[in-house]
Design an enzyme around this catalytic site. Sequence first.
Site, PDB file in Angstrom:
ATOM      1  N   LYS A   1     -13.556  39.984   9.871  1.00 36.36           N
ATOM      2  CA  LYS A   1     -12.846  39.433   8.673  1.00 36.36           C
ATOM      3  C   LYS A   1     -13.820  38.353   8.158  1.00 36.36           C
ATOM      4  O   LYS A   1     -14.224  37.140   8.866  1.00 36.36           O
ATOM      5  CB  LYS A   1     -11.587  38.775   8.973  1.00 36.36           C
TER       6      LYS A   1
ATOM      7  N   HIS B   1      -6.717  23.893  11.089  1.00 39.09           N
ATOM      8  CA  HIS B   1      -5.965  25.347  11.015  1.00 39.09           C
ATOM      9  C   HIS B   1      -5.072  25.521  12.307  1.00 39.09           C
ATOM     10  O   HIS B   1      -4.170  25.926  12.445  1.00 39.09           O
ATOM     11  CB  HIS B   1      -7.021  26.311  10.690  1.00 39.09           C
TER      12      HIS B   1
ATOM     13  N   ASN C   1      -1.554  37.453  13.503  1.00 38.20           N
ATOM     14  CA  ASN C   1      -1.329  36.159  12.533  1.00 38.20           C
ATOM     15  C   ASN C   1      -0.023  35.614  13.064  1.00 38.20           C
ATOM     16  O   ASN C   1       0.423  34.898  12.343  1.00 38.20           O
ATOM     17  CB  ASN C   1      -1.090  36.639  11.080  1.00 38.20           C
TER      18      ASN C   1
ATOM     19  N   LYS D   1      -8.111  40.795  21.352  1.00 36.06           N
ATOM     20  CA  LYS D   1      -8.711  40.885  19.857  1.00 36.06           C
ATOM     21  C   LYS D   1      -9.406  42.022  19.759  1.00 36.06           C
ATOM     22  O   LYS D   1      -9.163  43.083  18.713  1.00 36.06           O
ATOM     23  CB  LYS D   1      -9.373  39.874  19.360  1.00 36.06           C
TER      24      LYS D   1
ATOM     25  N   ARG E   1      -2.857  45.018  13.262  1.00 35.95           N
ATOM     26  CA  ARG E   1      -3.727  43.853  13.327  1.00 35.95           C
ATOM     27  C   ARG E   1      -2.827  42.401  12.776  1.00 35.95           C
ATOM     28  O   ARG E   1      -3.184  41.229  13.146  1.00 35.95           O
ATOM     29  CB  ARG E   1      -4.739  44.021  12.459  1.00 35.95           C
TER      30      ARG E   1
ATOM     31  N   GLU F   1      -4.990  29.322  19.174  1.00 35.66           N
ATOM     32  CA  GLU F   1      -5.352  30.791  18.953  1.00 35.66           C
ATOM     33  C   GLU F   1      -5.522  31.348  20.462  1.00 35.66           C
ATOM     34  O   GLU F   1      -5.260  32.732  20.283  1.00 35.66           O
ATOM     35  CB  GLU F   1      -6.745  31.008  18.254  1.00 35.66           C
TER      36      GLU F   1
ATOM     37  N   HIS G   1       0.977  31.832  11.875  1.00 35.64           N
ATOM     38  CA  HIS G   1       0.009  31.667  10.733  1.00 35.64           C
ATOM     39  C   HIS G   1       0.596  31.745   9.111  1.00 35.64           C
ATOM     40  O   HIS G   1       0.211  30.983   8.428  1.00 35.64           O
ATOM     41  CB  HIS G   1      -0.951  32.826  10.507  1.00 35.64           C
TER      42      HIS G   1
ATOM     43  N   ARG H   1     -26.302  44.495  -0.753  1.00 34.08           N
ATOM     44  CA  ARG H   1     -25.122  45.333  -0.416  1.00 34.08           C
ATOM     45  C   ARG H   1     -25.007  45.621   1.093  1.00 34.08           C
ATOM     46  O   ARG H   1     -24.539  46.528   1.761  1.00 34.08           O
ATOM     47  CB  ARG H   1     -25.209  46.558  -1.250  1.00 34.08           C
TER      48      ARG H   1
ATOM     49  N   HIS I   1      -0.107  28.488   7.503  1.00 31.32           N
ATOM     50  CA  HIS I   1      -0.563  28.387   6.296  1.00 31.32           C
ATOM     51  C   HIS I   1       0.240  27.606   5.232  1.00 31.32           C
ATOM     52  O   HIS I   1      -0.293  26.832   4.453  1.00 31.32           O
ATOM     53  CB  HIS I   1      -0.832  29.766   5.660  1.00 31.32           C
TER      54      HIS I   1
ATOM     55  N   GLU J   1      -6.161  46.048   9.222  1.00 33.11           N
ATOM     56  CA  GLU J   1      -4.817  45.425   8.927  1.00 33.11           C
ATOM     57  C   GLU J   1      -3.917  46.238   8.223  1.00 33.11           C
ATOM     58  O   GLU J   1      -3.190  45.880   7.367  1.00 33.11           O
ATOM     59  CB  GLU J   1      -5.059  44.063   8.322  1.00 33.11           C
TER      60      GLU J   1
END
Length: 368
Positions: free
Chosen positions: A151, A273, A253, A235, A249, A193, A256, A129, A260, A245
């Site tokens: 993330k 990517h 993207n 960032k 946030r 990025e 993106h 955990r 994607h 997010e």
Amino acid sequence: MPTRPAASARQRVTVDTGASRYDILIGAGLLADASAWQGLPAAAQALVVTNTTVDPLHGAALRHALAPHYARVGTLALPDGEAHKDWPTLNLVFDRLLADACDRRTVLFALGGGVVGDMTGFAAASYMRGVPFVQVPTTLLAQVDSSVGGKTGINHPAGKNMIGAFYQPRRVVCDLDTLSTLPARELSAGLAEVIKYGPIADAAFLDWIEAHLDDLRARDPAALAHAVRRSCEIKAEVVGADEREGGLRAILNFGHTFGHAIEAGLGYGEWLHGEAVGCGMVMAAELSARLGLMPAAFVGRLARIVERAGLPVRGPRLGAARYLELMRVDKKAESGQIRFVVIEALGRAALRPADDATVARAIEAHCA
Ligand code: NAD
Ligand code: GLY
């Protein structure tokens, strides 16, 4: 224009989400700098999670740095590649932690690019955990983006990064020297990025990038130091304001959603990517212009910057309908309604819906 720091100066950027606070250390030679490894959580054991490409290049230096702090420093070198960002590979981390009788104080060190960082972070979030972890990013993309902000996760056959958790590292150590072994194509992918931070948050940074792209591609140490630091500052600010997010946030993207679709449409792995994000940013700029938010000149300017970074600016001809279909499974979509990160003014982004016909024209304007 900001002055460029000396390449050797170590820099520190702090991320503060309220619930957690940690430093990003940026500099050359940090793997060998004993002070970069002091003050981390104490434990009997540490496990370096890396991959079979990065371990022979940088694994020994990290193990050497950690040896004074942990009685036992293990290494797990995972298979390399986005295709291994999956459950079976994640399970190898749990198998190893259990085989080594690692307790809940064990510290994980993620040595590698975004794939290793995302998977190690998710393993750390889940093992018993939650155990502490440290990001040691070795790609430009990971140093300016994926290692910061918590993330973590893996891919599912039905979608990229669909299984994961928000889980912050205890520290991020960006040793700029590790970038010297990075293939040029991966360096360019990381530049995508870096570039994104200009339009979304800092017009002056976009000017700086434009002026220093050749230095960045030549791996000039001072230019890389500045690019990594300014990217991490932006960032850290965004993540500090909106860790989960809820809104802001999502601006990270930019490009993106289109990117994607390119990655998924071609099959993951054909384009990197960062390459898909580079081309996606040009499409998102086009959409911003078509929505009347930005002048057409912005699209041309951004496309030139992306191209000079060594990235593709023309997307694959999948057909606009296929792009739209793929974009509807984006995590920013709500009830099937796609929301796009658009630029409202240089240095300011927003999330907006757009009608399919306008999106289709933006895509078709930038397809091969
Ligand atoms: P990657 O981790 O696959 O690394 C790219 C390649 O470079 C790999 O082959 C790797 O072994 C190699 N490599 C790494 N460091 C090296 C070095 N110093 N020298 C030589 N080779 C080296 O890819 P990436 O671009 O770093 O990361 C992409 C991943 O990051 C994707 O899975 C993406 O989803 C994720 N990501 C996550 C976030 C986040 O916020 N968590 C943000 C952006 C991207
Ligand atoms: N790379 C996007 C984010 O961290 O939110």
